[in-house]
Design a protein around this motif. Structure first.
Motif, PDB file in Angstrom:
ATOM      1  N   SER A 125      -5.125  -3.027   7.355  1.00 31.15           N
ATOM      2  CA  SER A 125      -4.455  -2.838   9.041  1.00 31.15           C
ATOM      3  C   SER A 125      -5.914  -3.186   9.832  1.00 31.15           C
ATOM      4  CB  SER A 125      -3.704  -1.805   8.694  1.00 31.15           C
ATOM      5  OG  SER A 125      -5.101  -0.861   8.812  1.00 31.15           O
ATOM      6  N   HIS A 141       1.908 -14.393   5.210  1.00 30.20           N
ATOM      7  CA  HIS A 141       2.563 -13.005   6.466  1.00 30.20           C
ATOM      8  C   HIS A 141       3.378 -14.831   7.426  1.00 30.20           C
ATOM      9  CE1 HIS A 141       4.344 -10.030   9.476  1.00 30.20           C
ATOM     10  NE2 HIS A 141       3.430 -10.982   9.962  1.00 30.20           N
ATOM     11  N   ASN A 144       3.099  -4.020   1.583  1.00 31.07           N
ATOM     12  CA  ASN A 144       3.035  -3.594   3.031  1.00 31.07           C
ATOM     13  C   ASN A 144       2.820  -1.273   1.743  1.00 31.07           C
ATOM     14  OD1 ASN A 144       2.832  -2.874   6.365  1.00 31.07           O
ATOM     15  ND2 ASN A 144       2.270  -0.995   4.647  1.00 31.07           N
ATOM     16  N   LYS A 145       3.964  -1.582   1.510  1.00 27.90           N
ATOM     17  CA  LYS A 145       4.277  -0.512   0.379  1.00 27.90           C
ATOM     18  C   LYS A 145       2.586  -0.584  -0.840  1.00 27.90           C
ATOM     19  CE  LYS A 145       7.706   2.462   0.096  1.00 27.90           C
ATOM     20  NZ  LYS A 145       9.114   2.565   0.349  1.00 27.90           N
ATOM     21  N   ILE A 154       7.090  -8.612   2.312  1.00 26.81           N
ATOM     22  CA  ILE A 154       6.457  -7.846   3.015  1.00 26.81           C
ATOM     23  C   ILE A 154       6.647  -6.121   3.116  1.00 26.81           C
ATOM     24  CG2 ILE A 154       6.042  -8.086   5.356  1.00 26.81           C
ATOM     25  CD1 ILE A 154       7.285 -11.049   5.938  1.00 26.81           C
ATOM     26  N   ALA A 155       7.737  -6.174   2.720  1.00 26.05           N
ATOM     27  CA  ALA A 155       7.788  -4.297   2.859  1.00 26.05           C
ATOM     28  C   ALA A 155       7.602  -3.712   2.122  1.00 26.05           C
ATOM     29  CB  ALA A 155       8.930  -3.706   3.217  1.00 26.05           C
ATOM     30  N   TRP A 186      -5.026  -0.903   2.500  1.00 23.04           N
ATOM     31  CA  TRP A 186      -4.156  -0.478   3.563  1.00 23.04           C
ATOM     32  C   TRP A 186      -5.274  -0.148   4.639  1.00 23.04           C
ATOM     33  CZ3 TRP A 186      -0.709  -2.511   5.629  1.00 23.04           C
ATOM     34  CH2 TRP A 186      -0.039  -2.657   6.887  1.00 23.04           C
ATOM     35  N   ARG A 241      -0.585   0.402   1.037  1.00 22.27           N
ATOM     36  CA  ARG A 241      -1.011   1.886   1.183  1.00 22.27           C
ATOM     37  C   ARG A 241      -0.641   2.772  -0.261  1.00 22.27           C
ATOM     38  NH1 ARG A 241       0.761   3.264   5.591  1.00 22.27           N
ATOM     39  NH2 ARG A 241       2.096   2.146   7.099  1.00 22.27           N
ATOM     40  N   SER A 261       2.361  -1.549  10.687  1.00 21.71           N
ATOM     41  CA  SER A 261       2.947  -2.501  10.192  1.00 21.71           C
ATOM     42  C   SER A 261       3.402  -3.840   9.595  1.00 21.71           C
ATOM     43  CB  SER A 261       4.476  -1.560   9.658  1.00 21.71           C
ATOM     44  OG  SER A 261       5.563  -1.846   8.748  1.00 21.71           O
ATOM     45  N   LEU A 262       3.040  -3.830   8.600  1.00 24.65           N
ATOM     46  CA  LEU A 262       3.036  -5.353   8.378  1.00 24.65           C
ATOM     47  C   LEU A 262       5.092  -5.935   8.625  1.00 24.65           C
ATOM     48  CD1 LEU A 262       1.206  -6.453   4.791  1.00 24.65           C
ATOM     49  CD2 LEU A 262       0.503  -7.034   7.408  1.00 24.65           C
ATOM     50  N   SER A 263       6.165  -5.315   7.980  1.00 26.62           N
ATOM     51  CA  SER A 263       7.343  -5.799   8.477  1.00 26.62           C
ATOM     52  C   SER A 263       7.846  -5.415  10.009  1.00 26.62           C
ATOM     53  CB  SER A 263       7.772  -4.230   7.682  1.00 26.62           C
ATOM     54  OG  SER A 263       7.969  -4.277   6.024  1.00 26.62           O
TER      55      SER A 263
END
Length: 459
Positions: free
Chosen positions: A377, A301, A344-345, A340-341, A373, A348, A384-386
């Motif tokens: 987190s 990140h 993240n997904k 990154i999004a 996740w 999850r 949210s990483l985004s």
């Protein structure tokens, strides 16, 4: 009235004879006689003097005889009374002898029919327990060696010291496709199974082959951890793999942005299913070293933010002529946001395999039931990483752009006279429109921060 008899006096105290010596349990006639001879003779004497020890013994015997005579003379009535009762006692013995023989016969039968088989059964039981322990140890050893062989086969592409550098500078050098995603996860599970096998069978460490292999297992595990960290380090996502509706992710193999500030292509081999590989790498780290998973994602990140800030800041020097480099830097920043999004997904949506083994971590704080996740987190304290990406990008840009405008005031004036879009329009084109309302898009709070960071340059 029955006549009471007093027991005979048996006081053996004497100022001439030490009776305690003869009454001790450890008294030995040979040792005592030897001490008498040695007390009156020397090693250098030519003749042995036995008269003096003999006189000592004769004196003791005479003294004892005299005391016996005195005791029997003074207590003869009691002795005669005791002797007359001895006959009556003797008459009671024959009936007891029959009972005694019956008891002895019963005990002999008990010993023959019960005790002897019991002792034999005890010996057999002890032998059986030892055989069972040996058999169990051999089964555990067989399973351990099978797992060790399987692990060696899975990690053969990266096991050699020269397979991958300690600090590769690109995805191609890191040889990310050396192990398939399935084999990567299976290798991590195998390491966990080996650790669990040693923990459940402590006796394995008594075997030399196990101690030898366990000493090298740490290096093999570290190689696997480094490979998973490299997969995260060089992770990129293709813009086409990000769905607008936030549903399932379509996996593609087209190369896109890397963590480098200047490279558009990451050197990832064509056909590599990176989305599957990244999730398996993350879960492998979760099994092997959970803290390394959180640290790797944090470093990834930070690297993405640093690359985006560097690209944008370097493009500022040409803004007084054209926005081409600036727009290219913004596009690259948006692509990193998509990566990154997507990551993240993926975290999850990842479901641990049905064959997943229980976590065997050194960290007592890790809950084996946590999803990927949930763990990331909670470890990084983010939702949210985004969102964090856009916030950190805006805050870093604000400082850099403030310094740029302070050091290049004339250039900034020229930029202001250019027919460039407004700050809000630029931010909208960078952080909102490319994502069509997906979770990768900047939220109102991040949009305000981005607008404030770019405000010194544009209208």
């Amino acid at each position: 009235m029955a006549q009471t008899t007093t027991p005979p006096t048996t006081d053996l105290k004497s100022e001439y004879v030490d009776y305690e010596v003869y009454l001790q349990d450890s008294f030995s006639p040979i040792v005592f006689a030897n001490s008498l001879v040695q007390a009156t003779n020397d090693l250098h004497d030519l003749d042995i003097d036995l008269q003096t020890p003999n006189k000592r013994l004769r004196y003791d015997l005479d003294e004892v005889e005299q005391r016996i005579t005195n005791l029997t003379s003074s207590n003869y009535q009691d002795l005669i009374a005791q002797a007359s009762s001895a006959g009556a006692v003797a008459k009671t013995l024959p009936p007891l002898r029959t009972s005694l023989e019956h008891i002895n016969s019963s005990y002999a039968k008990l010993q023959r029919d019960i005790l002897a088989p019991y002792y034999n059964a005890q010996k057999l039981y002890t032998a059986l327990k030892r055989l069972h322990s040996t058999s169990g140890l051999l089964r555990a050893l067989t399973w351990y060696l099978y797992l060790a062989r399987q692990l060696a086969t899975l990690l053969k592409p990266i096991a050699s010291p020269s397979a991958v550098p300690d600090n590769p500078r690109s995805a191609r050098v890191a040889n990310l496709d050396a192990i398939s995603a399935t084999d990567l996860l299976q290798a991590a599970q195998t390491v966990s199974e080996i650790r669990a096998q040693i923990k459940s069978e402590p006796g394995l460490r008594s075997l030399h082959v196990i101690r030898t292999h366990e000493s090298s297992l740490g290096k093999v595990e570290q190689k696997l951890v480094h490979h998973c960290q490299n997969i995260i380090k060089f992770y990129t996502s293709n813009p086409k793999s990000f769905e607008n509706d936030g549903a399932s992710i379509v996996r593609t193999s087209s190369p896109s942005l890397s963590g480098s500030t200047n490279n558009i292509h990451s050197g990832i081999p064509a056909g590599l299913d990176y989305n599957t590989l990244i999730t398996h790498a993350c879960y492998s780290l979760f099994l092997l070293k959970p803290e390394a998973l959180a640290s790797s994602i944090q470093k990834y990140h930070v690297a993405q933010i640093g690359a985006s800030v560097n690209d944008i800041v370097r493009s500022l020097s040409s803004l007084n002529m054209t926005m081409m480099r600036f727009n290219s830097a913004l596009t690259a920043s948006g692509e990193r946001a998509k990566s990154i999004a997507t990551l993240n997904k993926l975290l999850r949506s990842f479901d641990r395999p049905a064959t997943a083994v229980a976590i065997d971590s050194n960290s007592d704080s890790v809950d084996a039931d946590l999803s990927l996740w949930d763990f990331v987190s909670s470890s990084l304290d983010v939702t949210s990483l985004s969102n964090v990406y856009w916030k950190d990008l805006a805050r870093n840009l604000e400082t850099q752009i403030r310094d740029f405008t302070h050091n290049n005031s004339n250039m900034v004036k020229t930029i202001h006279f250019k027919n460039y879009p407004s700050t809000k329009e630029i931010v909208n084109n960078l952080a909102v429109k490319p994502f069509n309302g997906s979770e990768a898009a900047a939220q109102p709070e991040e949009i305000k921060l981005l607008v404030r960071s770019l405000a010194p340059l544009f209208r």
